[in-house]
Design an enzyme around this catalytic site. Sequence first.
Site, PDB file in Angstrom:
ATOM      1  N   GLN A  88       0.898  -1.413   0.020  1.00 53.97           N
ATOM      2  CA  GLN A  88       0.041   0.167   0.085  1.00 53.97           C
ATOM      3  C   GLN A  88       0.885   1.117  -0.011  1.00 53.97           C
ATOM      4  O   GLN A  88       0.263   2.298  -0.152  1.00 53.97           O
ATOM      5  CB  GLN A  88      -0.916  -0.028   1.130  1.00 53.97           C
ATOM      6  N   HIS A 106      -1.687   1.977  -4.077  1.00 47.76           N
ATOM      7  CA  HIS A 106      -2.285   3.327  -3.975  1.00 47.76           C
ATOM      8  C   HIS A 106      -1.433   4.190  -4.581  1.00 47.76           C
ATOM      9  O   HIS A 106      -1.464   5.492  -4.160  1.00 47.76           O
ATOM     10  CB  HIS A 106      -2.078   3.488  -2.416  1.00 47.76           C
ATOM     11  N   CYS A 114      -1.140  12.179 -15.868  1.00 48.24           N
ATOM     12  CA  CYS A 114      -1.855  12.961 -16.531  1.00 48.24           C
ATOM     13  C   CYS A 114      -3.481  13.060 -16.236  1.00 48.24           C
ATOM     14  O   CYS A 114      -3.994  12.096 -15.993  1.00 48.24           O
ATOM     15  CB  CYS A 114      -1.765  13.106 -18.006  1.00 48.24           C
ATOM     16  N   CYS A 117      -5.420  12.153 -19.702  1.00 53.00           N
ATOM     17  CA  CYS A 117      -5.053  10.969 -20.467  1.00 53.00           C
ATOM     18  C   CYS A 117      -4.819   9.676 -19.612  1.00 53.00           C
ATOM     19  O   CYS A 117      -4.595   8.824 -19.912  1.00 53.00           O
ATOM     20  CB  CYS A 117      -4.550  11.163 -21.706  1.00 53.00           C
ATOM     21  N   CYS A 137      -1.184  14.676 -24.161  1.00 53.24           N
ATOM     22  CA  CYS A 137      -2.440  15.582 -24.572  1.00 53.24           C
ATOM     23  C   CYS A 137      -2.219  16.982 -24.172  1.00 53.24           C
ATOM     24  O   CYS A 137      -3.144  17.706 -24.523  1.00 53.24           O
ATOM     25  CB  CYS A 137      -3.552  14.618 -24.042  1.00 53.24           C
ATOM     26  N   GLY A 172       3.118  -4.730   8.533  1.00 53.64           N
ATOM     27  CA  GLY A 172       3.042  -3.178   8.988  1.00 53.64           C
ATOM     28  C   GLY A 172       1.910  -2.561   8.156  1.00 53.64           C
ATOM     29  O   GLY A 172       1.929  -1.456   7.555  1.00 53.64           O
ATOM     30  N   GLU A 203      -6.845 -11.027  14.622  1.00 51.61           N
ATOM     31  CA  GLU A 203      -5.695 -11.914  14.468  1.00 51.61           C
ATOM     32  C   GLU A 203      -5.706 -13.355  14.672  1.00 51.61           C
ATOM     33  O   GLU A 203      -4.767 -14.430  14.260  1.00 51.61           O
ATOM     34  CB  GLU A 203      -4.796 -11.362  15.780  1.00 51.61           C
TER      35      GLU A 203
HETATM   36  N1  APR Z   1       7.285  -2.882  12.302  1.00 53.52           N
HETATM   37  C1  APR Z   1       6.093  -3.289  11.796  1.00 53.52           C
HETATM   38  N2  APR Z   1       4.869  -2.818  12.006  1.00 53.52           N
HETATM   39  C2  APR Z   1       4.850  -1.520  12.427  1.00 53.52           C
HETATM   40  C3  APR Z   1       5.658  -0.704  12.666  1.00 53.52           C
HETATM   41  C4  APR Z   1       7.141  -1.562  12.464  1.00 53.52           C
HETATM   42  N3  APR Z   1       8.513  -0.879  12.918  1.00 53.52           N
HETATM   43  N4  APR Z   1       5.718   0.549  12.963  1.00 53.52           N
HETATM   44  C5  APR Z   1       4.182   0.487  12.576  1.00 53.52           C
HETATM   45  N5  APR Z   1       3.709  -0.680  12.476  1.00 53.52           N
HETATM   46  C6  APR Z   1       2.227  -0.937  12.121  1.00 53.52           C
HETATM   47  C7  APR Z   1       1.455  -0.624  13.242  1.00 53.52           C
HETATM   48  O1  APR Z   1       1.162  -1.323  14.384  1.00 53.52           O
HETATM   49  C8  APR Z   1       0.024  -0.465  12.398  1.00 53.52           C
HETATM   50  O2  APR Z   1      -0.457  -1.590  12.283  1.00 53.52           O
HETATM   51  O3  APR Z   1       1.935  -0.487  10.912  1.00 53.52           O
HETATM   52  C9  APR Z   1       0.809  -0.374  10.820  1.00 53.52           C
HETATM   53  C10 APR Z   1       0.660   0.916  10.467  1.00 53.52           C
HETATM   54  O4  APR Z   1      -0.846   1.058  10.044  1.00 53.52           O
HETATM   55  P1  APR Z   1      -1.507   2.440   9.162  1.00 53.52           P
HETATM   56  O5  APR Z   1      -0.714   3.767   9.669  1.00 53.52           O
HETATM   57  O6  APR Z   1      -2.877   2.471   9.204  1.00 53.52           O
HETATM   58  O7  APR Z   1      -0.684   2.473   7.670  1.00 53.52           O
HETATM   59  P2  APR Z   1      -1.336   1.552   6.575  1.00 53.52           P
HETATM   60  O8  APR Z   1      -1.919   0.232   7.081  1.00 53.52           O
HETATM   61  O9  APR Z   1      -0.263   1.260   5.677  1.00 53.52           O
HETATM   62  O10 APR Z   1      -2.691   2.325   5.936  1.00 53.52           O
HETATM   63  C11 APR Z   1      -3.287   1.930   4.650  1.00 53.52           C
HETATM   64  O11 APR Z   1      -4.256   4.006   4.629  1.00 53.52           O
HETATM   65  O12 APR Z   1      -4.194   6.317   4.384  1.00 53.52           O
HETATM   66  C12 APR Z   1      -4.367   5.369   3.974  1.00 53.52           C
HETATM   67  O13 APR Z   1      -3.244   5.069   1.673  1.00 53.52           O
HETATM   68  C13 APR Z   1      -2.917   5.221   2.990  1.00 53.52           C
HETATM   69  O14 APR Z   1      -1.852   3.148   2.032  1.00 53.52           O
HETATM   70  C14 APR Z   1      -2.361   3.733   3.270  1.00 53.52           C
HETATM   71  C15 APR Z   1      -3.675   3.041   3.893  1.00 53.52           C
END
Ligand code: APR
Length: 230
Positions: A88, A106, A114, A117, A137, A172, A203
């Site tokens: 993401q 994303h 653009c 186009c 374009c 993450g 989980e």
């Molecule tokens: N190692 C592993 N996990 C981690 C670490 C780390 N060092 N630091 C943070 N995290 C985990 C957190 O526990 C959390 O579950 O990463 C996750 C981050 O969650 P979000 O901030 O919600 O990010 P994400 O899930 O990528 O968001 C998805 O939301 O805003 C939109 O487009 C944006 O792509 C993004 C989407």
Amino acid sequence: MAKVVIFSGAGISAESGLSTFRDADGLWEKYRIEEICQAGCLSWNRENTLAFYDARREQLTSVKPNTAHYALAKLQECYPNDIDIITQNVDDLFERAGCKDVLHLHGFLPRLRCEQCGATQIIGYAKQERTFTCKNCGGSFRPDIVFFGEAAPMYEHLYEAMEDCQFLVIIGSSGNVIAMDHFALHVKHSILNNLEKSDAINERVYTKVLYKKATEAVDEIVGDVERFLG
Ligand code: APR
């Protein structure tokens, strides 16, 4: 498609110094989504939106891939036909670590699109020249980022990849935007690696849960995937 899907979110780039979105000091604590990441914001809040992505693009010059990115690049190099890296994230840390064919769901910060186009243009870490127009374009460019409420055409490639997936790894991602639990229910093996529980993730559907930093979890994840691939 590959047998193993490594699906990631902002958490895998956190140890490289890039903010996540929903953690305590996350981007959405500092910025209002509706002002810079919502369908339509480029029409009523254009300059602030372009400036926000210019700043995030420029920040890429000051961060580097971390050991989790490198470990996954090495794993993919050893099993080039068996590992799909789907993220993401809009940063280029996987590419800079050596990963190939990364699927960015994303969008991608170093790339403009653009508005007329859809032609894309890589600008690296530079600010977007406001007068820069499409060679194809003559249209205007925008960051090639998917805003909330906009189409996310790459999602179909995620669904395709999950049809063949037998081992799903989540690193993450809080699950707030893309829910992967239902995919985890239909694969033989699944690993969830976040810092802590997320209200958006059950989980119990994962065969292994690692609440620790990605850089501390990645060796165990790689070991499990290597044993599975044999
Ligand atoms: N190692 C592993 N996990 C981690 C670490 C780390 N060092 N630091 C943070 N995290 C985990 C957190 O526990 C959390 O579950 O990463 C996750 C981050 O969650 P979000 O901030 O919600 O990010 P994400 O899930 O990528 O968001 C998805 O939301 O805003 C939109 O487009 C944006 O792509 C993004 C989407």
